[in-house]
Design an enzyme around this catalytic site. Structure first.
Site, PDB file in Angstrom:
ATOM      1  N   HIS A  89       0.862  -1.193   0.000  1.00 51.83           N
ATOM      2  CA  HIS A  89       0.000   0.000   0.000  1.00 51.83           C
ATOM      3  C   HIS A  89       0.889   1.231   0.000  1.00 51.83           C
ATOM      4  CE1 HIS A  89      -3.389   2.635   0.863  1.00 51.83           C
ATOM      5  NE2 HIS A  89      -2.553   3.288   1.648  1.00 51.83           N
ATOM      6  N   ASP A 128     -15.653   2.293   6.995  1.00 51.20           N
ATOM      7  CA  ASP A 128     -14.591   3.237   6.634  1.00 51.20           C
ATOM      8  C   ASP A 128     -15.062   4.192   5.542  1.00 51.20           C
ATOM      9  OD1 ASP A 128     -11.799   4.229   6.675  1.00 51.20           O
ATOM     10  OD2 ASP A 128     -11.911   3.617   4.585  1.00 51.20           O
ATOM     11  N   ARG A 142     -15.068  12.475   7.464  1.00 51.73           N
ATOM     12  CA  ARG A 142     -13.789  13.133   7.803  1.00 51.73           C
ATOM     13  C   ARG A 142     -13.423  14.165   6.750  1.00 51.73           C
ATOM     14  NH1 ARG A 142      -9.948   8.419   7.777  1.00 51.73           N
ATOM     15  NH2 ARG A 142      -8.358  10.007   8.072  1.00 51.73           N
ATOM     16  N   SER A 186      -8.044   3.591   9.045  1.00 53.44           N
ATOM     17  CA  SER A 186      -8.726   3.560   7.756  1.00 53.44           C
ATOM     18  C   SER A 186      -7.958   2.678   6.762  1.00 53.44           C
ATOM     19  CB  SER A 186      -8.841   5.006   7.245  1.00 53.44           C
ATOM     20  OG  SER A 186      -9.204   5.043   5.898  1.00 53.44           O
ATOM     21  N   LYS A 232      -8.869  -1.799   5.745  1.00 54.82           N
ATOM     22  CA  LYS A 232      -9.136  -2.308   4.393  1.00 54.82           C
ATOM     23  C   LYS A 232      -8.131  -3.388   4.020  1.00 54.82           C
ATOM     24  CE  LYS A 232      -9.312   2.011   3.274  1.00 54.82           C
ATOM     25  NZ  LYS A 232      -9.449   3.377   2.812  1.00 54.82           N
TER      26      LYS A 232
HETATM   27  N1  URA Z   1      -6.191   6.777   2.660  1.00 61.66           N
HETATM   28  C1  URA Z   1      -7.158   6.061   3.295  1.00 61.66           C
HETATM   29  O1  URA Z   1      -7.568   5.008   2.846  1.00 61.66           O
HETATM   30  N2  URA Z   1      -7.620   6.569   4.461  1.00 61.66           N
HETATM   31  C2  URA Z   1      -7.178   7.717   5.007  1.00 61.66           C
HETATM   32  O2  URA Z   1      -7.633   8.094   6.055  1.00 61.66           O
HETATM   33  C3  URA Z   1      -6.190   8.441   4.313  1.00 61.66           C
HETATM   34  C4  URA Z   1      -5.703   7.945   3.136  1.00 61.66           C
END
Ligand code: URA
Length: 423
Positions: free
Chosen positions: A82, A161, A168, A183, A187
């Site tokens: 990621h 999320d 947010r 967050s 995932k």
């Molecule tokens: N990417 C995400 O998936 N979540 C965040 O809070 C910030 C960047």
């Protein structure tokens, strides 16, 4: 439970219990607490933070809001990467097939770009016929057969999320280390990978411009992953200069294919890709040299198979912008700085990125960086090429690039791309 008491507790710095966190998450997904109350709680978290125990439970509760993929039936070890996002960051397009060619399965559930950083799915969408939406069974079959898949996360994965992120985004609570960590990691954990390498970018073109904060985010995500049984390493990498030479969707696909074919020697792009590949293979317990798979064509063969499996034609011509303008050097000397954020904003203004989630992006728009820091240039030599479908965007893009390039008499000190490995 009483939401107001819970908000006040966090506001006053009290640690929330597991039951309280589970309750909030369930109630929010079910729609039984109001957006404004959750927004208040998020703001209290923004200021007060979350302890390791709270963040771990917060993440567990987000994961529990949806489905968890089961990749345990695959015959290869699973490992994902990621990136927190950067300018010209086409690493996934090269890395996923490269690591697959070395024997791992790479399930890359990716996203789209927002603002000046690009999204992997937008880049691959530039390939005619390519499909980002796959069912879970298609994804599993492709992982088993080819070893890599890059596709959109299904709606069933961590739905809490999605709701929290949207809130947010409009309440000034994106930039919080525990909220970002929860967050991202929820995932990745729900996706079912056994191992994960995080590429946490730091610099002008990154989400985090401060190295200490980027390090704190990386360490928080590594701890969180470990708490959830994931093998995780984080790489802090520099994002002050665009990665490679191309920024923009089709342009980045073309550059990725060049790297996979051995026709492009962008030092920074290859260095970070190989560093991430080595970390991924290490976590997966595979002894292989990714530099060999990049040289011998096996990574390119996996890339082509991956594109074909998702409906794309790897030999199809990519979109070309009808308007191309060149920015030239205003003096002779050595390029000392090429600002990643300025180039990212220019590419976005040319049409490569979106301002709102629902905007369309142009496949062909973007910026080609013809000279990078350390390159010697002569006055009048082309430095940047601006590509766009819409002529009227050129002025706006040029404006973003006003202070993007420094040319001096001295060569800049060479800077490493990999700044630190946290494991
Ligand atoms: N990417 C995400 O998936 N979540 C965040 O809070 C910030 C960047």
């Amino acid at each position: 439970m009483d939401m107001v008491n819970l908000i006040c507790a966090k506001r006053d710095g009290r640690e929330l219990s597991d039951d309280e966190i589970d309750w909030v998450m369930n109630a929010y997904v079910a729609g039984t607490v109001a957006d404004e109350q959750v927004a208040s709680l998020l703001m209290a978290v923004f200021w007060r933070g979350l302890s390791d125990a709270e963040l771990s439970r917060w993440t567990t509760a987000i994961i529990a809001s949806g489905e968890q993929l089961d990749l345990s039936g695959l015959s290869r070890p699973t490992v994902d990467k990621h990136s927190t996002g950067g300018v010209g960051d086409k690493v996934s397009l090269i890395l996923a097939p490269l690591v697959a060619a070395c024997g791992a399965a790479v399930p890359q559930l990716s996203g789209r770009g927002l603002g000046h950083t690009g999204g992997t799915l937008d880049k691959l969408d530039a390939i005619p016929g390519w499909r980002s939406e796959l069912s879970n069974s298609e994804m599993l079959a492709q992982l088993e057969e080819i070893g890599c898949v890059i596709c959109a996360a299904g709606a069933g994965l961590a739905p809490a999320d999605r709701k929290l992120y949207a809130l947010r985004d409009v309440t000034g609570t994106v930039d919080s280390i525990p909220l970002i960590a929860g967050s991202i990691m929820s995932k990745k954990i729900a996706e079912g990978t056994e191992s994960l390498v995080l590429d946490v970018k730091v610099g002008s073109g990154a989400f985090m411009t401060d190295r200490d904060r980027a390090g704190e985010l990386a360490r928080t995500m590594v701890r969180l992953g470990r708490d959830h049984g994931l093998k995780v390493t984080a790489v802090l990498s520099a994002m002050d200069t665009p990665l490679g030479r191309s920024v923009g969707n089709a342009l980045e696909v073309a550059e990725s294919v060049e790297v996979l074919s051995g026709r492009n020697d962008s030092r920074d792009l290859i260095e970070i890709t190989l560093a991430l590949a080595r970390e991924m293979l290490g976590l997966a317990g595979i002894e292989a040299d990714p530099a060999v798979a990049l040289r011998d064509g096996s990574a390119l063969e996996r890339y082509r198979a991956m594109v074909v499996a998702q409906g794309g034609d790897p030999d199809a011509a990519l979109a070309h912008a009808p308007h191309i303008e060149v920015v030239t050097a205003d003096r002779s000397g050595t390029v000392g700085r090429l600002d990643a954020r300025a180039v990212g904003v220019a590419a976005w203004r040319l049409g490569a990125g979106r301002a709102r989630k629902e905007d369309a992006v142009s496949a062909s728009a973007g910026v080609e960086c013809l000279a990078k820091p350390g390159d010697e240039v002569a006055e009048g030599q082309p430095l940047l090429e601006l590509h766009t479908d819409r002529f009227e965007r050129l002025d706006w893009a040029r404006e973003a690039l006003k202070d993007a390039v420094d040319i001096g008499d001295e060569a800049p000190a060479p800077t490493p791309v990999v700044l630190e490995v946290i494991s």
